[in-house]
Design an enzyme around this catalytic site. Sequence first.
Site, PDB file in Angstrom:
ATOM      1  N   ARG A   1      -0.127  22.150  59.192  1.00 35.59           N
ATOM      2  CA  ARG A   1       0.078  23.452  58.555  1.00 35.59           C
ATOM      3  C   ARG A   1      -0.095  24.585  59.557  1.00 35.59           C
ATOM      4  NH1 ARG A   1      -3.368  27.135  56.049  1.00 35.59           N
ATOM      5  NH2 ARG A   1      -5.112  25.671  56.008  1.00 35.59           N
TER       6      ARG A   1
ATOM      7  N   TYR B   1      21.327  42.733  54.653  1.00 34.15           N
ATOM      8  CA  TYR B   1      21.541  41.503  53.889  1.00 34.15           C
ATOM      9  C   TYR B   1      20.798  41.557  52.556  1.00 34.15           C
ATOM     10  CZ  TYR B   1      20.431  36.614  52.642  1.00 34.15           C
ATOM     11  OH  TYR B   1      20.224  35.433  51.970  1.00 34.15           O
TER      12      TYR B   1
ATOM     13  N   ASP C   1      17.324  41.317  63.277  1.00 34.26           N
ATOM     14  CA  ASP C   1      17.851  40.086  62.695  1.00 34.26           C
ATOM     15  C   ASP C   1      19.088  39.701  63.507  1.00 34.26           C
ATOM     16  OD1 ASP C   1      19.043  38.081  61.247  1.00 34.26           O
ATOM     17  OD2 ASP C   1      19.078  39.167  59.339  1.00 34.26           O
TER      18      ASP C   1
ATOM     19  N   LYS D   1      21.119  28.944  60.177  1.00 32.24           N
ATOM     20  CA  LYS D   1      22.480  29.315  60.551  1.00 32.24           C
ATOM     21  C   LYS D   1      22.848  28.726  61.916  1.00 32.24           C
ATOM     22  CE  LYS D   1      22.262  31.858  56.787  1.00 32.24           C
ATOM     23  NZ  LYS D   1      20.838  31.876  56.425  1.00 32.24           N
TER      24      LYS D   1
END
Length: 381
Positions: free
Chosen positions: A44, A98, A170, A195
């Site tokens: 984690r 976005y 971004d 992506k």
Amino acid sequence: MDLTPIHPKVTPIYQTSVFKFASLAELETYYTTPDHGGMYGYSRSEHPNSDELVAEVAKLEGATGGGVATGAGLAGLLAAVLATCQAGDHVLCPAELYGGSVVLLSQELARLGIETSYVPLAELYDVARHRRPNTKLVLAEVLSNPLLVVLDGPRLAQACQREGILLLIDSSFTSPMLTRPLDWGADLVWHSATKYLAGHSDVTAGVVVARDPALGKRLRQVATNLGLMLAPLDSWLAVRGLRTLRLRMRQHSENALAVAQFLVASPAVAQVFYPGLPSHPGHELAAAQLLNGLYGGMLSVRLADDTAAAVDTFIQKTRLFPLAPSLAGVQSSCSYPAATSHRGLTLAQRQALGITPGVLRLSVGIEEPAELLADLQQALQ
């Protein structure tokens, strides 16, 4: 079993939730030394596969501060905002942002007391006029989704530096093969690694890297505390995808330019949004700013019949551009922004951004370009 003599060429998948310690002294070393003394404890918090992914992206971006890999692209944005902002702070963004980012900022983070405001990108460069006393972060995209408005990254970075405000870029549409925002003066670069970085439509992931090591450490803390860390297998798959990123981005870009040029000549298309076209209003800026003479694999069109019915006809006729809500895989796809990425916006907001019913976004893959053009020809007839 002793694995000391084994030297794999590819990093193994460390499919384990925990790592063992030989003694209390070793455990104490893990908790009290920088970078845990090269040891791992709990996946984690860290594991070799996510570390490798972050290191590879940081190398490509020129990021010396490290960063974090997260379980989704938006989880990366969440980590970046919470690493830089707290309740009572303000984030400044372009209106062309976005839709998923808008929903996260304006719905979920707003409930935590972090404000967000939006101004047209053309006005965002005047950061001094739009900032508030509590503005801590500016977020912008290299190429806007879905209409491919081109950001003047160096100009925005200089404006943020003058005001002492952090800049988060971004770069999901471009990847480090087309842009290196830290070279402009940005403070953080965020990728939806789902992506282009991973590139094969089989991973959901995010990566954020920073210029400042203190900020990189804070990103890791946020990801650990909120359980945002990317799992070993997904990290491994994303690293595998990175190995072909340079080759893929060249082919994506070459194919997208061919598709854009074809669509400009089609009577079924009213407008093509692709920065590689000289007719695009941001073409000169993109040509000067994007790297390697590439413009990416994303483009959008407005059909001459500007209706959802026309879009649906195209979707049902195409064979190589299936309808899918994400993008940037090696196989082409299409998306309908009004019902996917910008579904959370009101009709008035979409219209103000130019997202009309006939707007269709194409993610151009790396197939043979002649096959893509033939499919578009028959689907648009």
